[in-house]
Motif scaffolding. Sequence first.
Motif, PDB file in Angstrom:
ATOM      1  N   PRO A 295       0.828  -1.201   0.097  1.00  0.00           N
ATOM      2  CA  PRO A 295       0.124  -0.046  -0.067  1.00  0.00           C
ATOM      3  C   PRO A 295       1.109   1.171  -0.065  1.00  0.00           C
ATOM      4  CG  PRO A 295      -0.973  -1.556   1.415  1.00  0.00           C
ATOM      5  CD  PRO A 295       0.328  -2.344   0.966  1.00  0.00           C
ATOM      6  N   PHE A 296       0.422   2.320  -0.807  1.00  0.00           N
ATOM      7  CA  PHE A 296       1.201   3.473  -1.016  1.00  0.00           C
ATOM      8  C   PHE A 296       0.440   4.324  -0.233  1.00  0.00           C
ATOM      9  CE2 PHE A 296       2.710   7.186  -3.238  1.00  0.00           C
ATOM     10  CZ  PHE A 296       3.994   6.897  -3.183  1.00  0.00           C
ATOM     11  N   PHE A 297      -1.056   4.750  -0.406  1.00  0.00           N
ATOM     12  CA  PHE A 297      -1.507   5.650   0.511  1.00  0.00           C
ATOM     13  C   PHE A 297      -1.949   4.858   1.637  1.00  0.00           C
ATOM     14  CE2 PHE A 297      -1.701   7.987  -3.475  1.00  0.00           C
ATOM     15  CZ  PHE A 297      -1.774   9.347  -2.930  1.00  0.00           C
ATOM     16  N   GLY A 298      -2.848   5.702   2.583  1.00  0.00           N
ATOM     17  CA  GLY A 298      -3.386   4.847   3.684  1.00  0.00           C
ATOM     18  C   GLY A 298      -4.753   5.378   3.981  1.00  0.00           C
ATOM     19  N   SER A 299      -5.290   4.830   4.930  1.00  0.00           N
ATOM     20  CA  SER A 299      -6.820   5.077   5.203  1.00  0.00           C
ATOM     21  C   SER A 299      -7.192   6.661   5.643  1.00  0.00           C
ATOM     22  CB  SER A 299      -7.412   4.291   6.182  1.00  0.00           C
ATOM     23  OG  SER A 299      -6.704   4.303   7.287  1.00  0.00           O
ATOM     24  N   ASP A 300      -6.321   7.474   5.928  1.00  0.00           N
ATOM     25  CA  ASP A 300      -6.590   8.899   6.341  1.00  0.00           C
ATOM     26  C   ASP A 300      -6.428   9.737   5.056  1.00  0.00           C
ATOM     27  OD1 ASP A 300      -3.900   8.198   6.195  1.00  0.00           O
ATOM     28  OD2 ASP A 300      -3.042   9.582   7.708  1.00  0.00           O
ATOM     29  N   VAL A 301      -5.677   9.309   4.162  1.00  0.00           N
ATOM     30  CA  VAL A 301      -5.496  10.405   2.981  1.00  0.00           C
ATOM     31  C   VAL A 301      -5.375   9.384   1.846  1.00  0.00           C
ATOM     32  CG1 VAL A 301      -4.226  11.894   1.662  1.00  0.00           C
ATOM     33  CG2 VAL A 301      -4.292  12.390   4.100  1.00  0.00           C
ATOM     34  N   ARG A 302      -6.280   9.611   0.982  1.00  0.00           N
ATOM     35  CA  ARG A 302      -6.024   8.512  -0.138  1.00  0.00           C
ATOM     36  C   ARG A 302      -6.420   9.288  -1.469  1.00  0.00           C
ATOM     37  NH1 ARG A 302     -10.952   4.430   1.727  1.00  0.00           N
ATOM     38  NH2 ARG A 302     -11.674   6.309   2.677  1.00  0.00           N
ATOM     39  N   SER A 303      -6.211  10.602  -1.692  1.00  0.00           N
ATOM     40  CA  SER A 303      -5.893  11.404  -2.736  1.00  0.00           C
ATOM     41  C   SER A 303      -5.635  12.802  -2.626  1.00  0.00           C
ATOM     42  CB  SER A 303      -7.267  11.595  -3.511  1.00  0.00           C
ATOM     43  OG  SER A 303      -8.424  12.449  -2.937  1.00  0.00           O
ATOM     44  N   ILE A 304      -4.729  13.305  -3.482  1.00  0.00           N
ATOM     45  CA  ILE A 304      -4.016  14.470  -3.046  1.00  0.00           C
ATOM     46  C   ILE A 304      -4.147  15.407  -4.508  1.00  0.00           C
ATOM     47  CG2 ILE A 304      -1.920  15.834  -2.664  1.00  0.00           C
ATOM     48  CD1 ILE A 304      -1.055  13.307  -1.083  1.00  0.00           C
ATOM     49  N   ALA A 305      -4.700  16.620  -4.290  1.00  0.00           N
ATOM     50  CA  ALA A 305      -4.666  17.484  -5.436  1.00  0.00           C
ATOM     51  C   ALA A 305      -3.757  18.512  -5.390  1.00  0.00           C
ATOM     52  CB  ALA A 305      -5.932  18.261  -5.654  1.00  0.00           C
ATOM     53  N   PHE A 306      -2.802  18.733  -6.393  1.00  0.00           N
ATOM     54  CA  PHE A 306      -1.536  19.748  -6.412  1.00  0.00           C
ATOM     55  C   PHE A 306      -1.910  20.930  -6.714  1.00  0.00           C
ATOM     56  CE2 PHE A 306       0.080  15.404  -6.599  1.00  0.00           C
ATOM     57  CZ  PHE A 306       0.829  15.274  -5.415  1.00  0.00           C
ATOM     58  N   ASP A 307      -1.177  21.990  -6.374  1.00  0.00           N
ATOM     59  CA  ASP A 307      -1.610  23.375  -6.766  1.00  0.00           C
ATOM     60  C   ASP A 307      -0.459  23.906  -7.881  1.00  0.00           C
ATOM     61  OD1 ASP A 307       0.565  23.570  -5.297  1.00  0.00           O
ATOM     62  OD2 ASP A 307      -0.003  25.166  -3.780  1.00  0.00           O
ATOM     63  N   SER A 308       0.390  22.986  -8.224  1.00  0.00           N
ATOM     64  CA  SER A 308       1.405  23.336  -9.241  1.00  0.00           C
ATOM     65  C   SER A 308       1.963  22.142  -9.994  1.00  0.00           C
ATOM     66  CB  SER A 308       2.263  24.334  -8.688  1.00  0.00           C
ATOM     67  OG  SER A 308       3.175  23.545  -7.477  1.00  0.00           O
ATOM     68  N   GLY A 309       2.851  22.335 -11.019  1.00  0.00           N
ATOM     69  CA  GLY A 309       3.271  21.440 -11.618  1.00  0.00           C
ATOM     70  C   GLY A 309       2.497  20.515 -12.532  1.00  0.00           C
ATOM     71  N   PRO A 310       3.227  19.547 -13.392  1.00  0.00           N
ATOM     72  CA  PRO A 310       2.432  18.899 -14.108  1.00  0.00           C
ATOM     73  C   PRO A 310       1.590  17.824 -13.541  1.00  0.00           C
ATOM     74  CG  PRO A 310       4.656  18.169 -14.113  1.00  0.00           C
ATOM     75  CD  PRO A 310       4.660  19.173 -13.450  1.00  0.00           C
ATOM     76  N   CYS A 311       1.955  17.357 -12.611  1.00  0.00           N
ATOM     77  CA  CYS A 311       0.720  16.417 -11.891  1.00  0.00           C
ATOM     78  C   CYS A 311      -0.205  17.206 -11.414  1.00  0.00           C
ATOM     79  CB  CYS A 311       1.658  15.403 -10.836  1.00  0.00           C
ATOM     80  SG  CYS A 311       0.646  14.177 -10.045  1.00  0.00           S
ATOM     81  N   SER A 312      -1.583  17.058 -11.547  1.00  0.00           N
ATOM     82  CA  SER A 312      -2.694  17.795 -11.040  1.00  0.00           C
ATOM     83  C   SER A 312      -3.188  16.825  -9.791  1.00  0.00           C
ATOM     84  CB  SER A 312      -3.608  18.003 -12.053  1.00  0.00           C
ATOM     85  OG  SER A 312      -4.075  16.940 -12.549  1.00  0.00           O
ATOM     86  N   ALA A 313      -3.255  15.520  -9.792  1.00  0.00           N
ATOM     87  CA  ALA A 313      -3.895  14.835  -8.576  1.00  0.00           C
ATOM     88  C   ALA A 313      -3.455  13.434  -8.859  1.00  0.00           C
ATOM     89  CB  ALA A 313      -5.381  14.743  -8.901  1.00  0.00           C
ATOM     90  N   ALA A 314      -3.163  13.040  -7.602  1.00  0.00           N
ATOM     91  CA  ALA A 314      -2.725  11.581  -7.512  1.00  0.00           C
ATOM     92  C   ALA A 314      -3.551  10.886  -6.406  1.00  0.00           C
ATOM     93  CB  ALA A 314      -1.273  11.277  -7.146  1.00  0.00           C
TER      94      ALA A 314
END
Length: 429
Positions: A295-314
Motif C-alpha cells: 500500500p502506497f496511500f493510507g486510510s486517512d489520505v487517499r487522494s491529493i490534488a496539487f496546486d502546481s506542476g504537471p501532476c494535477s492529482a494522485a
Amino acid sequence: MTTTASAKRYAVIGGGLSGIGAAFALHRAGHTVELLEQDAVLGGRCGFDSLGGRPIMMGGKNIGRRYTELRAFIADSGERAYEPFGINSSQIVDGELVTLDNPGVAGFLRHLLRMGSPIDAARLLYYGARVRFDESNRYLGSDCFGKAESATLDARFGADFCRSVLRPLTVRLNAAEPGEVYLGALGVGLGMVQDRYDQLVDGMQPVLDWFAAQVPVRLGTRVDRIVARDGRVIGLDLAENGRAAEFSAYDGVVLAIPAHAAAVLLEPVVPALSKTLNEVAYHPSTVAVVHYEQPFFGSDVRSIAFDSGPCSAAGVYGVNDLDIVRYTFSGRDARPIPDALLLAQWIDDAEARVRGCLDRPAISRVRTETRSWAAAHCAYLPDHTGFRARLREQLDSVAGLQLAGDYLLGAQLEACYRSGIAAATALTA
C-alpha cells in the motif's frame, strides 16, 4: 425493442458514452441503429486497459449518485454491484497538506476563507447554492450560468483563491487553468464536487458487452464522408477494417465525437457548422496507473490534488486499492503531451511529492500503464448559450443530422450520456 412501420435506419458515429446514449435511445424507440467506432473497443475516453491482467479504466470511471440517466442505463444491463468512492479530499496548498474529510458547511466555509477573501468565499457559495437547489445548473447552458458574463474565472476570483480552490476543479474537469475556463462553465465543476461517487465493482466492460449484444456495433470502422443530397443526410462512406470506403445508406446520423473531429467531417457538408465547432478548445491530459508492491496511500489520505506542476492529482485507483495509484497530469504545465522519457520523470517527481506529503519510504513498483489524450478535456467557450444557438441554427440547414458530446452539456459522464439521448430525441422528432 419493438420495430414499427415508421422505424428508420440510423448511424451513430462514436463509441463513447455520448454515442452509446444516442444509440441506445434510438434502439429503444424501435429504430434500426448501428454504432460506428474507429477504435477496436467501445468506451471512448473511458480508456479501457489492463494492469497485469486486471481490467482498468484510464479515463472517467466514477459514477455520481446524481447520474440518473447513466445509472438507469447500467441497471437495464442487469444487476450491477457498486462500491462507494467517497475518498478523503486532500490538496497541497503552499507546500502544506490540507485534508477536507466531510467538513460540513461551517468547516467548508472556514476552508474557503482561509484560501481567499470573504468576497471570493461569498461568490463561490452563491454559485454553489444555485447548483445545489437547481439540478439544471449542473449542466452547460442553464438559465443561471448560461446568462453568466463571459469572463474567465481568474477575472472574478482572486489569484490565491483560483490556485487553491478553483484550479483543482478546472484541471480535473477541463485540463485547463482558471484563466482558461469561463464563468458559464463553473456550475459543471460545482456540480461535480457536490455529488458523491461510486464505481462499478466489475468495471464498465460488462455493461458495454451487454450493450453490444443489443445494438449492432461496428468496431474498426472509419467514417470518410457524410453524404448529403438536397439538404438531407442520406448516408456515409465507411472504411471498415482497412478496406476501401463504401457507401452505406442511413435515414439520419448522430455525430457523437469531439467537436474538432466532428468539424472535419462536417466541413464539406455544412462549412458554417464546421467553423463553429472548431471554436471549442480542448486540452491534453496524461494518466499513469502504477501498481506498487505494498500500500502506497493510507486510510486517512487517499487522494491529493496539487496546486502546481504537471501532476494535477494522485490517488488510489479504488477505495480498497491502496497499492494502485493513478497519477493525472493536466493543466498548463502538462502540455504538450510528454514523450516516454519526460513522462517517466513526471511520474518519479509526482511519486516523490506524495511520499513527502505522507512521510512514506520508497516502495517498489510492480508495473505501470500510461495513456495520453491530445484532446482529453473540453474547456468550452465564453458564450456557451450563443454557441448552442448557432449550432441549432446551422443544424437546421441539414435534415437528418444531430450532434452529441462533451462540448454540449458538460464533460462529466452523465452529461455526455444525456447529450446522446437529446441528440436521438431531436433526430426522431
